[in-house]
Write a protein that holds these residues in place. Structure first.
Motif, PDB file in Angstrom:
ATOM      1  N   GLY A  42       0.764  -1.234   0.000  1.00 43.33           N
ATOM      2  CA  GLY A  42       0.000   0.000   0.000  1.00 43.33           C
ATOM      3  C   GLY A  42       0.792   1.279   0.000  1.00 43.33           C
ATOM      4  N   VAL A  43       2.099   1.252  -0.304  1.00 35.02           N
ATOM      5  CA  VAL A  43       2.903   2.470  -0.300  1.00 35.02           C
ATOM      6  C   VAL A  43       3.523   2.640  -1.683  1.00 35.02           C
ATOM      7  CG1 VAL A  43       4.862   3.678   0.716  1.00 35.02           C
ATOM      8  CG2 VAL A  43       3.410   2.214   2.144  1.00 35.02           C
ATOM      9  N   ALA A  44       3.322   3.817  -2.299  1.00 29.21           N
ATOM     10  CA  ALA A  44       3.900   4.107  -3.609  1.00 29.21           C
ATOM     11  C   ALA A  44       5.317   4.613  -3.416  1.00 29.21           C
ATOM     12  CB  ALA A  44       3.059   5.146  -4.348  1.00 29.21           C
ATOM     13  N   LEU A  45       6.288   3.787  -3.783  1.00 25.36           N
ATOM     14  CA  LEU A  45       7.690   4.157  -3.649  1.00 25.36           C
ATOM     15  C   LEU A  45       8.355   4.125  -5.019  1.00 25.36           C
ATOM     16  CD1 LEU A  45       8.688   2.101  -0.478  1.00 25.36           C
ATOM     17  CD2 LEU A  45       8.157   4.537  -0.601  1.00 25.36           C
ATOM     18  N   GLY A  46       9.289   5.046  -5.234  1.00 26.83           N
ATOM     19  CA  GLY A  46      10.004   5.092  -6.494  1.00 26.83           C
ATOM     20  C   GLY A  46      10.141   6.521  -6.983  1.00 26.83           C
ATOM     21  N   THR A  47      10.538   6.664  -8.231  1.00 30.38           N
ATOM     22  CA  THR A  47      10.689   7.974  -8.862  1.00 30.38           C
ATOM     23  C   THR A  47       9.547   8.150  -9.854  1.00 30.38           C
ATOM     24  OG1 THR A  47      13.093   7.816  -8.628  1.00 30.38           O
ATOM     25  CG2 THR A  47      12.242   9.442 -10.193  1.00 30.38           C
ATOM     26  N   PRO A  48       8.699   9.165  -9.695  1.00 31.91           N
ATOM     27  CA  PRO A  48       7.470   9.280 -10.495  1.00 31.91           C
ATOM     28  C   PRO A  48       7.664   9.127 -11.999  1.00 31.91           C
ATOM     29  CG  PRO A  48       7.427  10.875  -8.726  1.00 31.91           C
ATOM     30  CD  PRO A  48       8.783  10.228  -8.672  1.00 31.91           C
ATOM     31  N   ALA A  49       8.713   9.703 -12.567  1.00 28.98           N
ATOM     32  CA  ALA A  49       8.890   9.667 -14.022  1.00 28.98           C
ATOM     33  C   ALA A  49       9.124   8.263 -14.553  1.00 28.98           C
ATOM     34  CB  ALA A  49      10.051  10.573 -14.430  1.00 28.98           C
ATOM     35  N   TYR A  50       9.528   7.326 -13.683  1.00 28.27           N
ATOM     36  CA  TYR A  50       9.860   5.972 -14.131  1.00 28.27           C
ATOM     37  C   TYR A  50       9.002   4.909 -13.450  1.00 28.27           C
ATOM     38  CZ  TYR A  50      13.835   8.774 -15.520  1.00 28.27           C
ATOM     39  OH  TYR A  50      14.615   9.772 -16.050  1.00 28.27           O
ATOM     40  N   MET A  51       7.999   5.332 -12.708  1.00 30.11           N
ATOM     41  CA  MET A  51       7.158   4.382 -11.981  1.00 30.11           C
ATOM     42  C   MET A  51       6.085   3.809 -12.888  1.00 30.11           C
ATOM     43  SD  MET A  51       6.780   6.333  -8.306  1.00 30.11           S
ATOM     44  CE  MET A  51       5.551   5.204  -7.676  1.00 30.11           C
ATOM     45  N   ALA A  73      10.740   3.176 -19.736  1.00 26.78           N
ATOM     46  CA  ALA A  73      10.722   4.628 -19.536  1.00 26.78           C
ATOM     47  C   ALA A  73      12.122   5.218 -19.695  1.00 26.78           C
ATOM     48  CB  ALA A  73      10.159   4.955 -18.154  1.00 26.78           C
ATOM     49  N   MET A  74      13.108   4.498 -19.199  1.00 22.55           N
ATOM     50  CA  MET A  74      14.486   4.972 -19.322  1.00 22.55           C
ATOM     51  C   MET A  74      14.941   4.935 -20.783  1.00 22.55           C
ATOM     52  SD  MET A  74      17.756   3.796 -17.039  1.00 22.55           S
ATOM     53  CE  MET A  74      17.850   2.157 -17.755  1.00 22.55           C
ATOM     54  N   ALA A  75      14.589   3.858 -21.504  1.00 23.06           N
ATOM     55  CA  ALA A  75      14.939   3.770 -22.921  1.00 23.06           C
ATOM     56  C   ALA A  75      14.225   4.858 -23.722  1.00 23.06           C
ATOM     57  CB  ALA A  75      14.575   2.387 -23.460  1.00 23.06           C
ATOM     58  N   TYR A  76      12.975   5.137 -23.365  1.00 24.08           N
ATOM     59  CA  TYR A  76      12.199   6.198 -24.020  1.00 24.08           C
ATOM     60  C   TYR A  76      12.936   7.537 -23.896  1.00 24.08           C
ATOM     61  CZ  TYR A  76       7.930   8.882 -25.198  1.00 24.08           C
ATOM     62  OH  TYR A  76       6.999   9.717 -25.777  1.00 24.08           O
ATOM     63  N   GLU A  77      13.423   7.822 -22.705  1.00 27.71           N
ATOM     64  CA  GLU A  77      14.133   9.087 -22.485  1.00 27.71           C
ATOM     65  C   GLU A  77      15.458   9.117 -23.240  1.00 27.71           C
ATOM     66  OE1 GLU A  77      15.456  12.037 -18.811  1.00 27.71           O
ATOM     67  OE2 GLU A  77      14.859   9.963 -18.402  1.00 27.71           O
ATOM     68  N   LEU A  79      16.078   7.759 -26.061  1.00 26.15           N
ATOM     69  CA  LEU A  79      15.816   7.910 -27.494  1.00 26.15           C
ATOM     70  C   LEU A  79      15.217   9.265 -27.849  1.00 26.15           C
ATOM     71  CD1 LEU A  79      14.348   4.364 -28.223  1.00 26.15           C
ATOM     72  CD2 LEU A  79      16.587   5.226 -28.925  1.00 26.15           C
ATOM     73  N   THR A  80      14.404   9.825 -26.958  1.00 23.89           N
ATOM     74  CA  THR A  80      13.676  11.054 -27.289  1.00 23.89           C
ATOM     75  C   THR A  80      14.184  12.292 -26.563  1.00 23.89           C
ATOM     76  OG1 THR A  80      12.023  10.775 -25.536  1.00 23.89           O
ATOM     77  CG2 THR A  80      11.604   9.655 -27.636  1.00 23.89           C
ATOM     78  N   GLY A  81      14.981  12.095 -25.506  1.00 20.81           N
ATOM     79  CA  GLY A  81      15.462  13.236 -24.738  1.00 20.81           C
ATOM     80  C   GLY A  81      14.508  13.695 -23.657  1.00 20.81           C
ATOM     81  N   ARG A  82      13.428  12.938 -23.426  1.00 17.47           N
ATOM     82  CA  ARG A  82      12.451  13.294 -22.393  1.00 17.47           C
ATOM     83  C   ARG A  82      11.793  12.018 -21.890  1.00 17.47           C
ATOM     84  NH1 ARG A  82       7.007  15.754 -24.322  1.00 17.47           N
ATOM     85  NH2 ARG A  82       6.319  14.237 -22.762  1.00 17.47           N
ATOM     86  N   PRO A  83      11.354  11.986 -20.632  1.00 16.07           N
ATOM     87  CA  PRO A  83      10.650  10.807 -20.133  1.00 16.07           C
ATOM     88  C   PRO A  83       9.256  10.718 -20.741  1.00 16.07           C
ATOM     89  CG  PRO A  83      10.688  12.523 -18.467  1.00 16.07           C
ATOM     90  CD  PRO A  83      11.554  13.010 -19.587  1.00 16.07           C
ATOM     91  N   PRO A  84       8.584   9.585 -20.599  1.00 20.71           N
ATOM     92  CA  PRO A  84       7.248   9.445 -21.189  1.00 20.71           C
ATOM     93  C   PRO A  84       6.254  10.486 -20.691  1.00 20.71           C
ATOM     94  CG  PRO A  84       8.107   7.304 -20.523  1.00 20.71           C
ATOM     95  CD  PRO A  84       9.045   8.329 -19.985  1.00 20.71           C
ATOM     96  N   PHE A  85       6.359  10.870 -19.410  1.00 19.96           N
ATOM     97  CA  PHE A  85       5.429  11.848 -18.844  1.00 19.96           C
ATOM     98  C   PHE A  85       6.199  12.889 -18.043  1.00 19.96           C
ATOM     99  CE2 PHE A  85       3.031   7.828 -19.089  1.00 19.96           C
ATOM    100  CZ  PHE A  85       2.013   8.224 -19.944  1.00 19.96           C
ATOM    101  N   ALA A  96      -0.556  10.893 -14.529  1.00 19.32           N
ATOM    102  CA  ALA A  96      -0.385  10.599 -15.954  1.00 19.32           C
ATOM    103  C   ALA A  96       0.048   9.156 -16.167  1.00 19.32           C
ATOM    104  CB  ALA A  96       0.637  11.562 -16.558  1.00 19.32           C
ATOM    105  N   GLN A  97       0.888   8.647 -15.289  1.00 23.73           N
ATOM    106  CA  GLN A  97       1.320   7.251 -15.412  1.00 23.73           C
ATOM    107  C   GLN A  97       0.123   6.306 -15.363  1.00 23.73           C
ATOM    108  OE1 GLN A  97       4.229   6.460 -16.299  1.00 23.73           O
ATOM    109  NE2 GLN A  97       5.875   7.430 -15.132  1.00 23.73           N
TER     110      GLN A  97
END
Length: 224
Positions: A42-51, A73-77, A79-85, A96-97
């Motif tokens: 029940g706890v959301a842990l991590g880094t939002p851009a890659y969760m 998400a890391m591969a997306y960044e 290739l594109t220079g930005r995270p998915p969200f 957004a995730q």
């Protein structure tokens, strides 16, 4: 083991290998009633851009497929220079995730090979069941993408037949080989002689080049 915080800051390159670091929020997966569950619920842990969406929603049944999402998400960044969200606040990124579909990789970089773009987008599927189920599934895909043709065989090509060098050696008799050497030597000498005549050089230049070990008349002395 579920890492739950795969991101560029936690992946280091060392001697040609990628090394995952910082297992501070990782949790061991245990078997419980035939299914995998995390020891902390029940706890959301991590880094939002890659969760993954299930992480962002604090789903208690997060498993290794969340790490596959983070890898996507890391591969997306990369290739594109930005995270998915992206968003003004961590909460907006988490929302957004869960609720939005990311732009296709090629929207931000059209030159990405289609096979690579589709692989990354599958890693980013909202439902864990729609992603790759094991990281091992990605290895042959990326190996194929590393070939010069991007894992695709160029159109109109045919396989090159193997040469049986042992058979060629058996067919090559000593007399035939000697004859070929003689013909090659005569051909080279003829070409050199023709060049000497074409350039207007004296004949001793030719004979001095092809007659090593033999005595030929000395070149004429030039006087000023």
């Amino acid at each position: 083991m579920v890492h739950r915080d795969i991101k560029p800051d936690n992946v280091m390159l060392a001697e040609g290998h990628a090394v995952v670091t910082d297992f501070g929020v990782a949790k061991a997966v245990e078997s419980s009633t035939g299914a995998s569950s995390l020891t902390s619920l029940g706890v959301a842990l991590g880094t939002p851009a890659y969760m993954s969406p299930e992480q962002a929603a604090a789903d208690p049944h997060v498993d290794h497929r969340a790490d596959i999402y983070a890898l996507g998400a890391m591969a997306y960044e990369m290739l594109t220079g930005r995270p998915p969200f992206t968003g003004a606040t961590p909460q907006s990124v988490l929302a957004a995730q869960v609720t939005q579909a990311p732009d296709h990789v090629t929207v931000h970089r059209a030159s990405v090979p289609p096979a690579l773009a589709e692989t990354v987008m599958r890693c980013l599927a909202k439902k864990p069941a729609d992603r790759f189920q094991q990281a091992d599934e990605l290895v042959p895909l990326f190996d194929a993408l590393l070939t010069p043709s991007g894992g695709m065989t160029p159109a109109g090509t045919q396989p090159v037949p193997a040469v049986d060098y042992s058979a060629l050696a058996r067919r090559a008799s000593p007399l035939r080989v000697a004859g070929l050497f003689v013909l090659a030597g005569v051909g080279v000498a003829a070409i050199v002689f023709a060049l000497v005549r074409a350039l207007g050089l004296p004949d001793w230049v030719f004979f001095g080049g092809v007659g090593r070990g033999r005595r030929w008349p000395a070149p004429p002395a030039y006087t000023r």
